[in-house]
Design a protein around this motif. Structure first.
Motif, short mmCIF file in Angstrom:
data_model
loop_
_atom_site.label_atom_id
_atom_site.label_comp_id
_atom_site.label_asym_id
_atom_site.label_seq_id
_atom_site.Cartn_x
_atom_site.Cartn_y
_atom_site.Cartn_z
N SER A 16 0.83 -1.21 0.00
CA SER A 16 0.00 0.00 0.00
C SER A 16 0.87 1.26 0.00
N LEU A 17 0.30 2.29 -0.55
CA LEU A 17 0.90 3.63 -0.49
C LEU A 17 -0.23 4.64 -0.37
N ARG A 18 0.07 5.78 0.24
CA ARG A 18 -0.89 6.88 0.26
C ARG A 18 -0.24 8.10 -0.36
N LEU A 19 -0.83 8.57 -1.44
CA LEU A 19 -0.35 9.77 -2.10
C LEU A 19 -1.08 10.99 -1.55
N SER A 20 -0.37 12.10 -1.49
CA SER A 20 -0.96 13.36 -1.07
C SER A 20 -0.78 14.40 -2.17
N CYS A 21 -1.71 15.32 -2.22
CA CYS A 21 -1.63 16.43 -3.16
C CYS A 21 -2.01 17.69 -2.40
N ALA A 22 -1.02 18.52 -2.12
CA ALA A 22 -1.24 19.76 -1.38
C ALA A 22 -1.33 20.92 -2.35
N ASP A 63 -12.14 1.51 -13.65
CA ASP A 63 -12.39 0.09 -13.36
C ASP A 63 -11.14 -0.62 -12.87
N SER A 64 -9.99 -0.22 -13.37
CA SER A 64 -8.74 -0.91 -13.04
C SER A 64 -8.33 -0.75 -11.58
N VAL A 65 -8.90 0.26 -10.90
CA VAL A 65 -8.50 0.50 -9.50
C VAL A 65 -9.67 0.39 -8.53
N LYS A 66 -10.86 0.16 -9.06
CA LYS A 66 -12.05 0.11 -8.22
C LYS A 66 -11.90 -1.00 -7.17
N GLY A 67 -12.21 -0.66 -5.92
CA GLY A 67 -12.10 -1.61 -4.84
C GLY A 67 -10.72 -1.67 -4.20
N ARG A 68 -9.74 -1.05 -4.84
CA ARG A 68 -8.37 -1.06 -4.29
C ARG A 68 -7.90 0.34 -3.89
N PHE A 69 -8.33 1.35 -4.64
CA PHE A 69 -7.91 2.73 -4.37
C PHE A 69 -9.07 3.50 -3.74
N SER A 70 -8.71 4.50 -2.94
CA SER A 70 -9.72 5.34 -2.31
C SER A 70 -9.24 6.78 -2.29
N ILE A 71 -10.08 7.68 -2.81
CA ILE A 71 -9.73 9.10 -2.84
C ILE A 71 -10.46 9.80 -1.69
N SER A 72 -9.78 10.78 -1.10
CA SER A 72 -10.40 11.54 -0.01
C SER A 72 -9.84 12.96 -0.03
N ARG A 73 -10.51 13.82 0.73
CA ARG A 73 -10.06 15.20 0.77
C ARG A 73 -10.13 15.72 2.20
N ASP A 74 -9.19 16.60 2.52
CA ASP A 74 -9.17 17.27 3.81
C ASP A 74 -9.20 18.76 3.50
N THR A 106 -5.83 19.60 1.02
CA THR A 106 -5.05 18.46 0.53
C THR A 106 -5.99 17.32 0.11
N ILE A 107 -5.56 16.62 -0.94
CA ILE A 107 -6.27 15.45 -1.45
C ILE A 107 -5.37 14.24 -1.26
N TYR A 108 -6.00 13.11 -1.00
CA TYR A 108 -5.24 11.88 -0.80
C TYR A 108 -5.72 10.80 -1.75
N LEU A 109 -4.82 9.89 -2.06
CA LEU A 109 -5.17 8.69 -2.80
C LEU A 109 -4.56 7.50 -2.06
N GLN A 110 -5.40 6.76 -1.38
CA GLN A 110 -4.96 5.55 -0.69
C GLN A 110 -4.97 4.40 -1.69
N MET A 111 -3.84 3.77 -1.86
CA MET A 111 -3.70 2.70 -2.84
C MET A 111 -3.35 1.41 -2.12
N ASN A 112 -4.23 0.44 -2.18
CA ASN A 112 -4.02 -0.86 -1.55
C ASN A 112 -3.93 -1.96 -2.60
N SER A 113 -3.44 -3.10 -2.19
CA SER A 113 -3.34 -4.26 -3.08
C SER A 113 -2.68 -3.88 -4.40
N LEU A 114 -1.58 -3.18 -4.31
CA LEU A 114 -0.93 -2.68 -5.51
C LEU A 114 -0.40 -3.80 -6.38
N LYS A 115 -0.46 -3.55 -7.69
CA LYS A 115 -0.02 -4.51 -8.69
C LYS A 115 1.09 -3.88 -9.53
#
Length: 125
Positions: A17-23, A61-72, A77-86
């Motif tokens: 997993s990784l979590r990306l941030s965008c400030a 479709d390629s990331v559905k169920g594995r990635f999650s976008i959120s905002r603070d 800042t915006i985040y992209l939580q990426m799980n089960s990376l391939k």
């Protein structure tokens, strides 16, 4: 001057997993549509996910169920939580902004007016 700065990329093993941030600076993200895009070597830049002012989200479709976008909004800042990376998730990831009030979002690249410089994500064992 609008500036978007991505961070959080790196090298991770498959399944990790990784979590990306965008400030953002120079722009209030609260009233904007924000998207994440990615570009792998030799490929077109493609949309990954987006989030609207009202927290509506959309995922490729390629990331559905594995990635999650959120905002603070407090941190602008915006985040992209990426799980089960391939390995096929390997790419440079960019955040981008459509500076328009909208309750929906989409991943039409030409609609996005501001872009970050990108952060590299490499998924490899």
């Amino acid at each position: 001057q609008v500036q978007l700065v991505e961070s959080g990329g790196g090298l991770v093993q498959p399944g990790g997993s990784l979590r990306l941030s965008c400030a953002a600076s120079g722009l209030t993200l609260r009233y904007a549509r924000i998207g994440w895009f990615r570009q792998a070597p030799g490929k077109e830049r493609e949309g990954v996910s987006c989030i609207s002012m009202t927290y509506n989200t959309y995922y490729a479709d390629s990331v559905k169920g594995r990635f999650s976008i959120s905002r603070d909004n407090a941190k602008n800042t915006i985040y992209l939580q990426m799980n089960s990376l391939k390995p096929e998730d390997t790419a440079v990831y960019y955040c981008a902004v459509v500076p328009q009030i909208s309750t929906t979002c989409g991943l039409i690249r030409n609609e996005y007016a501001y872009w970050g410089q990108g952060t590299q994500v490499t998924v490899s064992s």
